[in-house]
Write an enzyme that holds these catalytic residues in place. Structure first.
Site, mmCIF file in Angstrom:
data_model
loop_
_atom_site.group_PDB
_atom_site.id
_atom_site.type_symbol
_atom_site.label_atom_id
_atom_site.label_comp_id
_atom_site.label_asym_id
_atom_site.label_seq_id
_atom_site.Cartn_x
_atom_site.Cartn_y
_atom_site.Cartn_z
ATOM 1 N N THR A 20 0.811 -1.236 0.000
ATOM 2 C CA THR A 20 0.000 0.000 0.000
ATOM 3 C C THR A 20 0.840 1.281 0.000
ATOM 4 O O THR A 20 0.300 2.366 0.130
ATOM 5 C CB THR A 20 -0.934 0.042 1.239
ATOM 6 O OG1 THR A 20 -0.127 0.048 2.427
ATOM 7 C CG2 THR A 20 -1.894 -1.132 1.276
ATOM 8 N N TRP A 21 2.149 1.152 -0.173
ATOM 9 C CA TRP A 21 3.016 2.340 -0.139
ATOM 10 C C TRP A 21 2.637 3.294 -1.274
ATOM 11 O O TRP A 21 2.428 2.844 -2.404
ATOM 12 C CB TRP A 21 4.478 1.891 -0.285
ATOM 13 C CG TRP A 21 5.498 2.966 -0.129
ATOM 14 C CD1 TRP A 21 5.416 4.083 0.655
ATOM 15 C CD2 TRP A 21 6.770 3.033 -0.786
ATOM 16 N NE1 TRP A 21 6.574 4.820 0.544
ATOM 17 C CE2 TRP A 21 7.422 4.196 -0.330
ATOM 18 C CE3 TRP A 21 7.444 2.206 -1.697
ATOM 19 C CZ2 TRP A 21 8.699 4.571 -0.764
ATOM 20 C CZ3 TRP A 21 8.717 2.571 -2.121
ATOM 21 C CH2 TRP A 21 9.324 3.736 -1.658
ATOM 22 N N ASP A 47 -0.382 -5.236 3.526
ATOM 23 C CA ASP A 47 0.775 -4.624 4.190
ATOM 24 C C ASP A 47 0.647 -3.102 4.169
ATOM 25 O O ASP A 47 0.465 -2.503 3.115
ATOM 26 C CB ASP A 47 2.058 -5.021 3.446
ATOM 27 C CG ASP A 47 3.265 -4.350 4.061
ATOM 28 O OD1 ASP A 47 3.722 -4.818 5.121
ATOM 29 O OD2 ASP A 47 3.748 -3.330 3.512
ATOM 30 N N TYR A 52 3.240 5.459 5.730
ATOM 31 C CA TYR A 52 2.657 5.668 4.405
ATOM 32 C C TYR A 52 1.613 6.796 4.435
ATOM 33 O O TYR A 52 0.576 6.697 5.096
ATOM 34 C CB TYR A 52 2.026 4.368 3.870
ATOM 35 C CG TYR A 52 3.027 3.220 3.720
ATOM 36 C CD1 TYR A 52 4.398 3.446 3.792
ATOM 37 C CD2 TYR A 52 2.596 1.923 3.506
ATOM 38 C CE1 TYR A 52 5.318 2.406 3.661
ATOM 39 C CE2 TYR A 52 3.505 0.874 3.366
ATOM 40 C CZ TYR A 52 4.868 1.132 3.450
ATOM 41 O OH TYR A 52 5.770 0.102 3.322
ATOM 42 N N GLN A 162 10.706 -8.567 6.442
ATOM 43 C CA GLN A 162 10.230 -8.037 5.157
ATOM 44 C C GLN A 162 11.397 -7.327 4.477
ATOM 45 O O GLN A 162 11.991 -6.413 5.058
ATOM 46 C CB GLN A 162 9.060 -7.075 5.410
ATOM 47 C CG GLN A 162 8.334 -6.716 4.138
ATOM 48 C CD GLN A 162 7.215 -5.715 4.348
ATOM 49 O OE1 GLN A 162 7.318 -4.566 3.929
ATOM 50 N NE2 GLN A 162 6.147 -6.145 4.991
ATOM 51 N N TYR A 190 9.266 -7.326 -0.493
ATOM 52 C CA TYR A 190 8.614 -6.050 -0.842
ATOM 53 C C TYR A 190 9.169 -5.519 -2.165
ATOM 54 O O TYR A 190 10.231 -5.956 -2.608
ATOM 55 C CB TYR A 190 8.684 -5.037 0.299
ATOM 56 C CG TYR A 190 9.990 -4.335 0.618
ATOM 57 C CD1 TYR A 190 10.554 -3.393 -0.246
ATOM 58 C CD2 TYR A 190 10.618 -4.544 1.834
ATOM 59 C CE1 TYR A 190 11.708 -2.704 0.071
ATOM 60 C CE2 TYR A 190 11.787 -3.863 2.173
ATOM 61 C CZ TYR A 190 12.331 -2.940 1.268
ATOM 62 O OH TYR A 190 13.472 -2.265 1.603
#
Ligand code: NAP
Length: 281
Positions: A20-21, A47, A52, A162, A190
């Site tokens: 969702t970055w 995530d 963010y 991660q 990621y």
């Protein structure tokens, strides 16, 4: 959707999830719709992070999962600057509020910082005992930093690490993935598409991906995900604001690459050197 056991949680979680970055920069409606479409298709591992959009993305995720929290394996992260013993507990409280939930499935330290790791891990244990998080993990940790964390918390406590992992950035294959495998720590990849810097179709690697994709009736992005997921304990969290991308990513779970295909991709995207420290994106 292909599901795998998520580290020490013992829980089956979708191998392909949703990042969702930077979603706050895309249309809010489109992003929320894409997350929901992903959930419909089994991409139930979401995530996010307090970082963010300075909390805006957690609010968007909260809206996307409203009414269906039970389907979701929800992960968020504390910023290293907030990761003192008390700061971690408070940051978690703020994240829960923005997400509209009473617990996280996993809570991560976003990258190693200056607060003593023992304090952050003590806060994670406090949150777990209070039922506010079900498990905790780390992010951007090298193998020696993971060893330090195990030295503090003991074996079997760290659910995941991660890390940056995509076709053009395979450094974690040298030592981080083997270390995690040895200690039962799940690896979550990621930026699995290089954060938008995906191999160009005209490049040698791009052509190899396209040929293999054609043979599977798939896209090059789906082949890239299938390559990363060849590690049986690995998860990937692509970010997709376009619902059709979320659908493509979900369908990638059904693609299995043969030995010869894996070898061709391996040769087209050489592993490169071992690297240490937090990568700059
Ligand atoms: P990424 O997932 O590698 O790439 C995202 C880009 O790929 C977007 O432009 C997206 O387009 C596009 N895309 C997605 N699915 C596609 C498909 N099937 N076909 C074609 N294009 C596709 O980038 P990322 O956001 O850097 O990484 C993913 C997640 O990892 C983040 O969102 C975040 O949750 C996490 N992350 C964690 C850290 C950390 O330090 N722990 C650092 C970076 C990222 P649209 O959006 O337009 O659909």
């Amino acid at each position: 959707m292909r599901a795998r056991v998520f580290g020490s949680t013992g829980k089956e979680v979708s191998a392909i999830g949703q990042g969702t970055w930077n979603m706050e920069k895309d249309g809010r409606r489109a992003a929320i719709d894409a997350l929901r479409r992903g959930l419909d298709l089994g991409l139930t591992h979401i995530d996010t992070a307090e970082m963010y959009g300075d909390g805006k993305v957690e609010e968007m995720v909260g809206e996307a999962v409203a009414g269906r929290r039970g389907e979701v394996f929800l992960v968020s992260k504390v910023l290293p600057g907030n990761a003192s013993r008390r700061g971690t507990v408070e940051a978690c409280g703020r994240s829960l509020k923005r997400l509209g939930t009473d617990h996280l499935d996993c809570y991560l330290l976003h990258w190693p910082g200056s607060h003593p790791l023992a304090d952050t891990l003590a806060a994670f244990e406090e949150l777990r005992e209070a039922g506010k998080i079900r498990s905790w993990g780390l992010s951007n940790f090298d193998e020696d930093e993971l060893a330090e964390a195990i030295g503090i918390a003991g074996e079997g406590k760290i659910a995941c690490n991660q890390v940056l992992y995509h076709l053009q950035e395979r450094a974690v294959e040298h030592a981080v993935i083997p270390f995690c495998d040895e200690h039962g720590i799940t690896v979550v990849a990621y930026s699995p598409f290089g954060s938008g810097d995906f191999p160009r179709p005209a490049s040698r690697g791009g052509r190899v991906l396209a040929e293999i994709a054609d043979a599977h009736g798939a896209t090059s992005h789906q082949i890239a995900l299938a390559f990363l997921l060849r590690f049986p304990s690995l998860f990937a969290i692509p970010k997709a604001t376009r619902a059709e991308h979320a659908a493509d990513n979900a369908a990638a779970a059904g693609i299995h690459l043969g030995e010869a295909e894996l070898r061709r991709i391996d040769e087209a995207f050489p592993k490169g050197p071992r690297r240490r420290g937090v990568p700059t994106l």
